[in-house]
Design a protein around this motif. Structure first.
Motif, short mmCIF file in Angstrom:
data_model
loop_
_atom_site.label_atom_id
_atom_site.label_comp_id
_atom_site.label_asym_id
_atom_site.label_seq_id
_atom_site.Cartn_x
_atom_site.Cartn_y
_atom_site.Cartn_z
N GLU A 1 0.96 -0.97 0.10
CA GLU A 1 -0.46 -0.37 -0.03
C GLU A 1 0.79 1.10 -0.24
OE1 GLU A 1 -3.31 0.30 -0.68
OE2 GLU A 1 -4.11 -1.62 -0.16
N GLU A 2 0.66 2.64 -1.05
CA GLU A 2 1.06 3.67 -0.74
C GLU A 2 1.53 4.27 0.61
OE1 GLU A 2 3.67 5.80 -2.99
OE2 GLU A 2 2.52 4.54 -3.69
N SER A 3 0.52 4.01 1.30
CA SER A 3 0.99 4.29 2.57
C SER A 3 0.96 3.59 3.56
CB SER A 3 -0.66 4.65 3.80
OG SER A 3 -1.11 3.57 3.56
N GLU A 4 2.20 2.70 2.95
CA GLU A 4 2.64 1.79 4.08
C GLU A 4 4.18 1.88 3.56
OE1 GLU A 4 1.48 0.34 7.02
OE2 GLU A 4 -0.05 1.54 6.60
N ARG A 5 4.38 2.12 2.41
CA ARG A 5 5.53 1.79 1.97
C ARG A 5 7.34 2.15 2.24
NH1 ARG A 5 5.74 3.87 -4.22
NH2 ARG A 5 7.87 4.14 -3.91
#
Length: 164
Positions: free
Chosen positions: A75-79
């Motif tokens: 997920e983009e927010s979890e990179r």
């Protein structure tokens, strides 16, 4: 350092590699097709390729015979969480017999991360999978100490190739 990976038929990618023989590229093949892998600090000659930044790099690649590309959708927010885990990883695989190196590739676009391990031969990879080091490196998978499932935007998958 940027990494570019493009996929296609073995015949087409072989021809492309031959046309750019001065470039440092590797041709990977398996029963499903082929891939070209290009590590460079400049632009690539590929017209259509997935672009990655080199997040981590261990080992020197000296004519590997086998490569494993572990595609991990994040997920983009979890990179940041994912990258922190890999920056602080145990670092076991690159010390295994037959392993030439590891490359952790950060996607530029919303593609999966790739953890690429390069081996002398396929049997070296299989030996690692049944080793204590593999068990140690993956001991927290599916536990509360492992990465939470919520960071993944899809299911990770492996692609294995012979290196031409």
């Amino acid at each position: 350092m940027n990494i570019y990976v493009t996929y296609g038929t073995y015949e087409y990618l072989t021809k492309l590699k031959e046309e750019h023989e001065k470039e440092e590229i590797m041709l990977f093949s398996n029963a499903d097709g082929a891939a070209l892998y290009h590590e460079t600090s400049s632009k690539t000659f590929f017209k259509n390729a997935k672009k990655y930044e080199l997040l981590d790099n261990k080992g020197t690649l000296k004519d590997p015979g086998f490569v494993v590309l572990n595609h991990i959708p994040v997920e983009e927010s979890e990179r940041a969480v994912f990258e922190d885990r890999f920056k602080n990883r145990a670092g076991k695989v690159e010390n295994e017999p037959g392993c030439q190196g590891i490359r952790i590739l950060r996607p530029i676009r919303n593609d999966p991360y790739i953890v690429a391990t390069f081996w002398d031969e396929e049997k070296d990879f299989k030996n690692w999978q049944s080793s204590e080091a593999y068990g140690e490196a993956h001991k927290n998978r599916h536990t509360s100490k492992g990465l939470p499932k919520t960071i993944f935007s899809g299911k990770p998958y492996l692609k294995t190739y012979q290196v031409e």
